[in-house]
Design a protein around this motif. Sequence first.
Motif, PDB file in Angstrom:
ATOM      1  N   ALA A  66     -10.665   5.305 -30.090  1.00 26.46           N
ATOM      2  CA  ALA A  66      -9.857   6.382 -30.678  1.00 26.46           C
ATOM      3  C   ALA A  66     -10.586   7.714 -30.560  1.00 26.46           C
ATOM      4  O   ALA A  66      -9.973   8.741 -30.215  1.00 26.46           O
ATOM      5  CB  ALA A  66      -9.552   6.069 -32.134  1.00 26.46           C
TER       6      ALA A  66
ATOM      7  N   LYS B 253     -14.212   5.700 -37.869  1.00 26.41           N
ATOM      8  CA  LYS B 253     -14.316   6.835 -36.943  1.00 26.41           C
ATOM      9  C   LYS B 253     -15.154   7.945 -37.558  1.00 26.41           C
ATOM     10  O   LYS B 253     -16.062   8.467 -36.914  1.00 26.41           O
ATOM     11  CB  LYS B 253     -12.912   7.392 -36.636  1.00 26.41           C
ATOM     12  CG  LYS B 253     -12.164   6.649 -35.587  1.00 26.41           C
ATOM     13  CD  LYS B 253     -10.746   7.147 -35.367  1.00 26.41           C
ATOM     14  CE  LYS B 253     -10.499   8.596 -35.575  1.00 26.41           C
ATOM     15  NZ  LYS B 253      -9.091   9.004 -35.399  1.00 26.41           N
TER      16      LYS B 253
ATOM     17  N   LYS C 240     -10.264   8.928 -26.975  1.00 27.09           N
ATOM     18  CA  LYS C 240      -8.932   9.470 -26.700  1.00 27.09           C
ATOM     19  C   LYS C 240      -8.746  10.855 -27.317  1.00 27.09           C
ATOM     20  O   LYS C 240      -8.059  11.705 -26.764  1.00 27.09           O
ATOM     21  CB  LYS C 240      -7.846   8.528 -27.232  1.00 27.09           C
ATOM     22  CG  LYS C 240      -7.662   7.294 -26.396  1.00 27.09           C
ATOM     23  CD  LYS C 240      -6.586   6.398 -26.979  1.00 27.09           C
ATOM     24  CE  LYS C 240      -6.539   5.076 -26.239  1.00 27.09           C
ATOM     25  NZ  LYS C 240      -5.642   4.130 -26.890  1.00 27.09           N
ATOM     26  N   GLU C 241      -9.376  11.066 -28.475  1.00 25.87           N
ATOM     27  CA  GLU C 241      -9.284  12.356 -29.159  1.00 25.87           C
ATOM     28  C   GLU C 241     -10.301  13.360 -28.616  1.00 25.87           C
ATOM     29  O   GLU C 241     -10.414  14.468 -29.126  1.00 25.87           O
ATOM     30  CB  GLU C 241      -9.482  12.154 -30.665  1.00 25.87           C
ATOM     31  CG  GLU C 241      -8.385  11.332 -31.301  1.00 25.87           C
ATOM     32  CD  GLU C 241      -8.724  10.863 -32.707  1.00 25.87           C
ATOM     33  OE1 GLU C 241      -9.732  11.333 -33.295  1.00 25.87           O
ATOM     34  OE2 GLU C 241      -7.989  10.003 -33.229  1.00 25.87           O
ATOM     35  N   ARG C 242     -11.065  12.946 -27.599  1.00 24.47           N
ATOM     36  CA  ARG C 242     -12.054  13.788 -26.923  1.00 24.47           C
ATOM     37  C   ARG C 242     -13.176  14.259 -27.843  1.00 24.47           C
ATOM     38  O   ARG C 242     -13.632  15.382 -27.757  1.00 24.47           O
ATOM     39  CB  ARG C 242     -11.367  14.953 -26.225  1.00 24.47           C
ATOM     40  CG  ARG C 242     -10.377  14.450 -25.173  1.00 24.47           C
ATOM     41  CD  ARG C 242      -9.744  15.539 -24.444  1.00 24.47           C
ATOM     42  NE  ARG C 242     -10.772  16.130 -23.550  1.00 24.47           N
ATOM     43  CZ  ARG C 242     -10.500  16.997 -22.615  1.00 24.47           C
ATOM     44  NH1 ARG C 242      -9.284  17.394 -22.426  1.00 24.47           N
ATOM     45  NH2 ARG C 242     -11.462  17.482 -21.869  1.00 24.47           N
ATOM     46  N   TYR C 243     -13.610  13.346 -28.711  1.00 20.83           N
ATOM     47  CA  TYR C 243     -14.788  13.617 -29.535  1.00 20.83           C
ATOM     48  C   TYR C 243     -16.027  12.977 -28.926  1.00 20.83           C
ATOM     49  O   TYR C 243     -17.133  13.467 -29.114  1.00 20.83           O
ATOM     50  CB  TYR C 243     -14.611  13.077 -30.959  1.00 20.83           C
ATOM     51  CG  TYR C 243     -13.703  13.913 -31.808  1.00 20.83           C
ATOM     52  CD1 TYR C 243     -14.137  15.130 -32.331  1.00 20.83           C
ATOM     53  CD2 TYR C 243     -12.414  13.496 -32.099  1.00 20.83           C
ATOM     54  CE1 TYR C 243     -13.309  15.909 -33.114  1.00 20.83           C
ATOM     55  CE2 TYR C 243     -11.570  14.274 -32.880  1.00 20.83           C
ATOM     56  CZ  TYR C 243     -12.023  15.474 -33.391  1.00 20.83           C
ATOM     57  OH  TYR C 243     -11.194  16.247 -34.153  1.00 20.83           O
TER      58      TYR C 243
ATOM     59  N   GLU D   1      -9.824   4.536 -39.255  1.00 21.66           N
ATOM     60  CA  GLU D   1     -10.018   5.932 -39.643  1.00 21.66           C
ATOM     61  C   GLU D   1     -11.334   6.114 -40.404  1.00 21.66           C
ATOM     62  O   GLU D   1     -12.065   7.062 -40.151  1.00 21.66           O
ATOM     63  CB  GLU D   1      -8.850   6.434 -40.495  1.00 21.66           C
ATOM     64  CG  GLU D   1      -7.606   6.732 -39.703  1.00 21.66           C
ATOM     65  CD  GLU D   1      -7.784   7.859 -38.695  1.00 21.66           C
ATOM     66  OE1 GLU D   1      -8.437   8.874 -39.013  1.00 21.66           O
ATOM     67  OE2 GLU D   1      -7.274   7.720 -37.578  1.00 21.66           O
TER      68      GLU D   1
END
Length: 139
Positions: free
Chosen positions: A117, A75, A120-123, A72
Amino acid sequence: FNVGDEVELRITDKTDLGFKAIINGVDEGLLYHNEIFEPLETGNIKRGYIKQIREDGKIDVTLQQQGYGHVEEIKHSILEKVKANNGFLKLGDKSSPEEIYSQLKISKKAFKKAIGALYKERYLVVRDNEIRLFDRQGE
């Protein structure tokens, strides 16, 4: 101490394995070289974590939070760096550990977990040698 506890580390001595550190002013622990991603000097005070308490009573410590908590933190850091660099970073799945460390001061393993991650979170869009901000205008 328990594995995962956040502690204060005072760096004391450099050894062949890493750095010795005083944990919360009480016990001695060891930070291994392969888990250090920033310059350290004797006398530095750092936030750290208990990684392992061995059967012989010796304590291994790390500067990175173990598990997903560390991902986290990374990221957020990667996303800010990409945004600050016009939505692009010349690092990707196939980048070498040295390139990743040089730019972000993290391991390739941590980098891949974090960009995975963010993908997957479309960032992010992730390619072999680059990452880009995901273009949300096409949605």
